[in-house]
Design an enzyme around this catalytic site. Structure first.
Site, PDB file in Angstrom:
ATOM      1  N   LYS A   1      54.264  50.478  40.795  1.00 40.42           N
ATOM      2  CA  LYS A   1      53.329  49.662  40.014  1.00 40.42           C
ATOM      3  C   LYS A   1      53.511  49.896  38.507  1.00 40.42           C
ATOM      4  O   LYS A   1      52.961  49.194  37.681  1.00 40.42           O
ATOM      5  CB  LYS A   1      51.888  49.955  40.434  1.00 40.42           C
ATOM      6  CG  LYS A   1      51.604  49.518  41.886  1.00 40.42           C
ATOM      7  CD  LYS A   1      50.187  49.848  42.292  1.00 40.42           C
ATOM      8  CE  LYS A   1      49.888  49.569  43.754  1.00 40.42           C
ATOM      9  NZ  LYS A   1      49.635  48.143  44.049  1.00 40.42           N
TER      10      LYS A   1
ATOM     11  N   HIS B   1      52.143  43.799  55.081  1.00 38.94           N
ATOM     12  CA  HIS B   1      51.680  43.902  53.693  1.00 38.94           C
ATOM     13  C   HIS B   1      52.605  44.711  52.796  1.00 38.94           C
ATOM     14  O   HIS B   1      52.208  45.073  51.689  1.00 38.94           O
ATOM     15  CB  HIS B   1      50.306  44.574  53.629  1.00 38.94           C
ATOM     16  CG  HIS B   1      49.209  43.808  54.283  1.00 38.94           C
ATOM     17  ND1 HIS B   1      48.363  42.965  53.600  1.00 38.94           N
ATOM     18  CD2 HIS B   1      48.815  43.759  55.574  1.00 38.94           C
ATOM     19  CE1 HIS B   1      47.482  42.451  54.438  1.00 38.94           C
ATOM     20  NE2 HIS B   1      47.731  42.911  55.643  1.00 38.94           N
TER      21      HIS B   1
ATOM     22  N   THR C   1      46.241  41.476  44.572  1.00 35.06           N
ATOM     23  CA  THR C   1      45.052  40.626  44.607  1.00 35.06           C
ATOM     24  C   THR C   1      44.246  40.860  43.327  1.00 35.06           C
ATOM     25  O   THR C   1      43.503  39.978  42.902  1.00 35.06           O
ATOM     26  CB  THR C   1      44.169  40.928  45.834  1.00 35.06           C
ATOM     27  OG1 THR C   1      44.109  42.349  45.998  1.00 35.06           O
ATOM     28  CG2 THR C   1      44.736  40.297  47.086  1.00 35.06           C
TER      29      THR C   1
ATOM     30  N   LYS D   1      42.030  38.332  40.654  1.00 33.64           N
ATOM     31  CA  LYS D   1      40.660  38.559  40.181  1.00 33.64           C
ATOM     32  C   LYS D   1      40.597  38.431  38.654  1.00 33.64           C
ATOM     33  O   LYS D   1      39.669  37.831  38.108  1.00 33.64           O
ATOM     34  CB  LYS D   1      40.162  39.939  40.619  1.00 33.64           C
ATOM     35  CG  LYS D   1      39.994  40.033  42.134  1.00 33.64           C
ATOM     36  CD  LYS D   1      39.901  41.451  42.663  1.00 33.64           C
ATOM     37  CE  LYS D   1      40.169  41.430  44.163  1.00 33.64           C
ATOM     38  NZ  LYS D   1      40.388  42.757  44.742  1.00 33.64           N
TER      39      LYS D   1
ATOM     40  N   LYS E   1      44.532  49.834  39.199  1.00 33.69           N
ATOM     41  CA  LYS E   1      45.002  49.670  40.571  1.00 33.69           C
ATOM     42  C   LYS E   1      45.416  51.055  41.046  1.00 33.69           C
ATOM     43  O   LYS E   1      45.389  52.010  40.251  1.00 33.69           O
ATOM     44  CB  LYS E   1      46.199  48.707  40.642  1.00 33.69           C
ATOM     45  CG  LYS E   1      47.314  49.023  39.630  1.00 33.69           C
ATOM     46  CD  LYS E   1      48.455  48.035  39.723  1.00 33.69           C
ATOM     47  CE  LYS E   1      48.175  46.699  39.100  1.00 33.69           C
ATOM     48  NZ  LYS E   1      48.085  45.591  40.006  1.00 33.69           N
ATOM     49  N   ARG E   2      45.801  51.195  42.324  1.00 33.49           N
ATOM     50  CA  ARG E   2      46.289  52.490  42.767  1.00 33.49           C
ATOM     51  C   ARG E   2      47.470  52.939  41.904  1.00 33.49           C
ATOM     52  O   ARG E   2      48.208  52.100  41.366  1.00 33.49           O
ATOM     53  CB  ARG E   2      46.716  52.407  44.243  1.00 33.49           C
ATOM     54  CG  ARG E   2      45.553  52.401  45.197  1.00 33.49           C
ATOM     55  CD  ARG E   2      44.757  53.675  45.119  1.00 33.49           C
ATOM     56  NE  ARG E   2      45.463  54.784  45.690  1.00 33.49           N
ATOM     57  CZ  ARG E   2      45.157  55.345  46.861  1.00 33.49           C
ATOM     58  NH1 ARG E   2      44.141  54.897  47.571  1.00 33.49           N
ATOM     59  NH2 ARG E   2      45.854  56.362  47.318  1.00 33.49           N
TER      60      ARG E   2
HETATM   61  N1  CR6 Z   1      48.890  48.307  48.924  1.00 32.90           N
HETATM   62  C1  CR6 Z   1      50.266  45.536  49.043  1.00 32.90           C
HETATM   63  O1  CR6 Z   1      50.971  46.536  48.397  1.00 32.90           O
HETATM   64  C2  CR6 Z   1      48.837  43.516  48.781  1.00 32.90           C
HETATM   65  C3  CR6 Z   1      47.830  44.174  49.710  1.00 32.90           C
HETATM   66  C4  CR6 Z   1      47.065  43.150  50.520  1.00 32.90           C
HETATM   67  C5  CR6 Z   1      49.259  46.138  50.029  1.00 32.90           C
HETATM   68  C6  CR6 Z   1      49.618  44.586  48.046  1.00 32.90           C
HETATM   69  O2  CR6 Z   1      50.615  43.976  47.267  1.00 32.90           O
HETATM   70  O3  CR6 Z   1      48.166  42.685  47.877  1.00 32.90           O
HETATM   71  O4  CR6 Z   1      48.478  45.081  50.610  1.00 32.90           O
HETATM   72  N2  CR6 Z   1      50.001  46.790  51.082  1.00 32.90           N
HETATM   73  O5  CR6 Z   1      47.920  42.267  51.165  1.00 32.90           O
HETATM   74  C7  CR6 Z   1      49.574  47.771  51.919  1.00 32.90           C
HETATM   75  O6  CR6 Z   1      48.482  48.277  51.851  1.00 32.90           O
HETATM   76  C8  CR6 Z   1      50.488  48.242  52.972  1.00 32.90           C
HETATM   77  C9  CR6 Z   1      48.372  47.187  49.351  1.00 32.90           C
HETATM   78  O7  CR6 Z   1      47.229  46.994  49.182  1.00 32.90           O
END
Ligand code: CR6
Length: 826
Positions: free
Chosen positions: A569, A372, A671, A675, A563-564
């Protein structure tokens, strides 16, 4: 009316059930109020009613779960085990009501008791057992696995404390413990008699048995018990329910007679506390593992308990071990559970006495791994010393896997001796590290990325050597989201409007949204669409007024970045543009014609200084702008605290413009982007992750892409990127950065944000904020112009929704099932 007095009308009218579903639900709620919660049924409070309703639904879920398990068992289906250190299910009540088809009944039953369903649902406190995208993805996938009736199980950890609760105090992020279990749990079954021992530390004893075989066993290990807590995940109106099993740590002492005999009572209790710490808290780091011993313990704790569960179920079948991969697939969500590979090897070799070759043959046909992230700091590694201390036998097994692997690689690439160091499972330098991604790739038959773009990057750069060694293992599975939660539940009026026009099939076949396209030219549909969206914006405006005391105009452009918080980002890029707009309003009041409401939300890892600092900057900018009378309604900036699933459900349906502006090549998929677009928001974004595929589906004219492509980012870097050039060339940018550095937004601490500017100008601007600034400003102008033509905007919005069918998690999970897992619905 009862059936007895229906007389001869019986033949004409359908027979009324003994009790209507709403009535029987109400009786169940009252029964739980009294017998499960011990409260007076006369005047239960809202929280009590919520709990009783949850318990009533759990009754229905467990019945269906038992039936589903029997189905799987009787068909002897191949099972999927989805291992994840994180799940982020969000509140369950509404989702379960929709899946069970009991929404109206619940509403009726509650109205009868004097309560509103929405108020009762708001009583639920969500379990935050994940950081962000990765954990939420796992939950969307469980929802789809249930809807597709797959013989699947989710396995994770029952953290006592989930992701921290974020408060914003004087502009700063403050973390509070998230005691989600405070009110008890209503959805789960704690299986206190259902435990597995998990063994850490100790020494490996090597010995030769009577048959002359070399044997290994662990001596003086510390044992902790893993107790199962089961939560049920229903499919959409299909009577199928699967299980998310979360392990909670319990001391082994309570399971041993010696606990009662020990002279050192307090010492024993201290040990209990130490043991149970394992499942105490979720690590709050997104994309940057902390490398703490307790975290590795958590990983092994999940893995060991889960593999024991899998092996126990397999043994019941009484078939040979080499059939394990034909009957099971174990999916590793990121490398976090990758120690499952040496753990299965250990069981097969040390306990079941298979040969190494036999055992390895089974392992590499059983595991599949999803990557991921490509951020170098997020690729998980563990100090070899720590591994040796905590899991001595597993380290030996990893060394043996590595020895054999490198032997094969040497034969395959005799002319490339450097490849060995690059692919080794152990990084050898001044210090030695176990590389979990290398372990996961070598031990799995499938390695996938989470968007087409990301999967290409894996093959071309991050795992290029492995791609040469195992080309057949690499594949892509673009992420998806569940339309049940992310449209039907969070945006019920829009969902209703859609169903009214194209029927309800889209709920389980999202490609059906295409059928909306003919309505794109209907004026009535336009109007209804925009009315629903405006109503959603009114609701969010109310929420903002309640929580932040800021009045925003529902008619303004809601520009949302939630988002985080992470530098890649680029929330910073967004706020630079906000400041630029502010300056335009101040210098030439007529130049900004589209009023905007900027909404930010998201948590920063507690130890991530720059991310927290950017949160503070945004709040300072918000304060300055919101209190400047020259700005009026033209610009408002809002930071909503504690972004989580519940809050996402409020924000997303009310968004006009969705900010997806990561540095190209850095966001694996995203994701949130899906949404928003599904709910009719327009994306402003970079050529990154799944944004690229969203563009391919919704059409380039229906979103705003900008900025460098990922190969351009790399080229610019390798040619020596000089952020100062952008600063010098662009007077608007210069003004913005000078204001931040000069203390404009922090008059009482003029130097407060100087380091933010320095990270851009003097420390290389790793995330290329300045390089992308100008094209971002232009695209933002395009977005504002487009918003002025509300009819055209409505059209774009509808086309986004109607073309997002591909991004359903049903499609994604179906691809996993067919291409990787080799399973089908029962
Ligand atoms: N932080 C990715 O950064 C991806 C999600 C789910 C992440 C994000 O782009 O959509 O996973 N990666 O695949 C990790 O957590 C390591 C995320 O949520």
């Amino acid at each position: 009316m009862t059936s007895q007095n229906s007389g001869n009308r019986k033949s004409r009218l359908p027979e009324a059930p003994a009790t209507r579903p709403a009535e029987s639900l109400k009786q169940d709620i009252l029964r739980h109020v009294l017998y499960s919660l011990g409260r007076d049924t006369e005047r239960p409070d809202r929280q009590t009613v919520f709990r009783a309703l949850a318990l009533s639904l759990r009754d229905r879920l467990v019945e269906k779960w038992i039936a589903s398990q029997r189905d799987i068992y009787s068909r002897s289906s191949k099972r999927v085990y989805y291992l994840s250190l994180e799940f982020l299910p969000g509140p369950f009540l509404r989702e379960n009501l929709i899946a069970l088809g009991l929404e109206n009944e619940a509403r009726e039953a509650l109205t009868d008791m004097g309560f509103g369903l929405d108020d009762v649902a708001d009583e639920e406190y969500e379990p935050g057992l994940g950081n962000g995208g990765l954990g939420r993805l796992a939950s969307c996938y469980l929802d789809s696995m249930a809807t597709l009736r797959l013989p699947a199980y989710g396995y994770g950890i029952h953290y006592a404390y989930g992701i921290f609760y974020q408060l914003i105090k004087e502009g700063r992020q403050v973390e509070r413990a998230d005691n989600w279990l405070r009110g008890g749990t209503h959805w789960e079954f704690e299986r206190s008699h259902y435990v597995h021992p998990v063994r850490f530390y100790g020494q490996v004893r090597e010995w030769v048995d009577e048959q002359g075989r070399l044997r290994h066993s662990l001596e003086n290990a510390t044992t902790v018990m893993a107790m199962a807590c089961d939560m049920f995940i229903p499919g959409h109106k299909n009577d199928y329910v699967l299980n998310m099993r979360l392990w909670a740590a319990k001391t082994s002492r309570e399971f041993e007679f010696s606990f009662f005999n020990t002279g050192d009572y307090i010492g024993a209790v201290e040990e209990k506390i130490r043991d149970e710490n394992i499942s105490m808290v979720l690590y709050p780091n997104d994309e940057a593992p902390e490398g703490k011993e307790l975290r590795l313990k958590q990983q092994f704790f999940l893995v060991s308990a889960t593999i024991q569960d899998i092996v126990r179920r397999f043994r019941k079948k009484g078939i040979a071990w080499d059939q394990l991969p034909r009957k099971n697939v174990i999916h590793l969500n990121e490398t976090h559970p990758a120690v499952a590979i040496p753990e299965l090897m250990r069981i097969l070799v040390d306990e079941e006495l298979l040969t190494w070759e036999e055992a390895w043959y089974i392992c590499v046909r059983t595991f599949a791994y999803t990557n991921h992230t490509v951020l170098p700091e997020a690729l998980e590694v563990w100090p070899e010393d720590l591994f040796r201390r905590l899991l001595p036998r597993h380290l030996q097994i990893i060394h043996e896997i590595n020895r054999r692997f490198l032997h094969d690689v040497r034969r395959q690439f005799p002319n490339d001796p450097n490849i060995l160091g690059r692919v080794s499972l152990v990084h050898e330098g001044e210090s030695r590290w176990v590389r979990m991604s290398h372990l996961a790739i070598v031990g799995s038959f499938s390695v996938n990325g989470v968007s087409a773009h990301h999967s290409e990057i894996l093959k071309e750069s991050v795992f290029h050597d492995f791609y040469k060694i195992f080309p057949e293992r690499f594949n892509n599975k673009t992420n998806g989201i569940t339309p049940r939660r992310w449209l039907r539940q969070c945006n019920p009026t829009l969902a209703w409007l859609i169903t009214e026009h194209i029927g309800p099939e889209w709920l389980t076949d999202l490609a059906q949204l295409k059928k909306l396209e003919p309505y794109v030219n209907s004026e009535g549909f336009h109007r209804a669409w925009m009315e629903v969206r405006l109503r959603n914006k009114h609701k969010l405006a109310e929420y903002i007024r309640d929580k932040n005391g800021i009045t925003v105009m529902p008619e303004s452009l809601f520009d949302v970045h939630v988002k985080r918080f992470h530098e890649y980002k680029r929330q910073l890029l967004n706020v630079l543009h906000v400041i630029a707009l502010y300056n335009r309003i101040r210098s030439s009041p007529g130049s900004v014609t589209v009023p905007r409401t900027y909404i930010f939300g998201g948590k920063a890892a507690p130890g991530y200084y720059m991310a927290k600092h950017i949160i503070r900057l945004i709040n300072s900018v918000a304060y300055t702008i919101n209190t400047d009378p020259r700005v009026g309604d033209l610009l408002k900036v809002v930071f909503l605290q504690n972004y989580c699933v519940t809050l996402a459900e409020r924000i997303i349906p009310a968004t006009d413009l969705s900010e997806q502006i990561s540095t190209a090549g850095m966001e694996a998929s995203g994701t949130g982007n899906m949404k928003f677009a599904l709910n009719g928001a327009i994306t402003i974004g970079t050529h990154d992750g799944a944004n690229i595929e969203i563009m391919e589906h919704v059409g380039n004219e229906n979103l705003f892409l900008f900025g460098l492509l990922s190969h351009e980012v790399n080229e610019m870097r390798s040619q020596g990127y000089n952020p100062r050039l952008f600063y010098e060339r662009d007077s608007e940018l210069r003004e913005v950065l000078d204001m931040i550095a000069g203390g404009f937004f922090s008059p009482s601490e003029p130097h407060l944000f100087r380091d933010v500017v320095e990270s851009l100008l003097n420390h290389g601007d790793r995330y290329m904020v300045l390089a992308d600034f100008r094209s971002y400003v232009y695209r933002q102008q395009d977005a504002a112009n487009a918003f002025m033509d509300q009819a055209a905007w409505a059209r774009m919005s509808m086309l986004n929704t109607s073309r997002m069918g591909f991004f359903s998690s049903d499609r994604a999970v179906d691809e996993y099932a067919k291409d990787i897992w080799g399973v089908s619905g029962v």
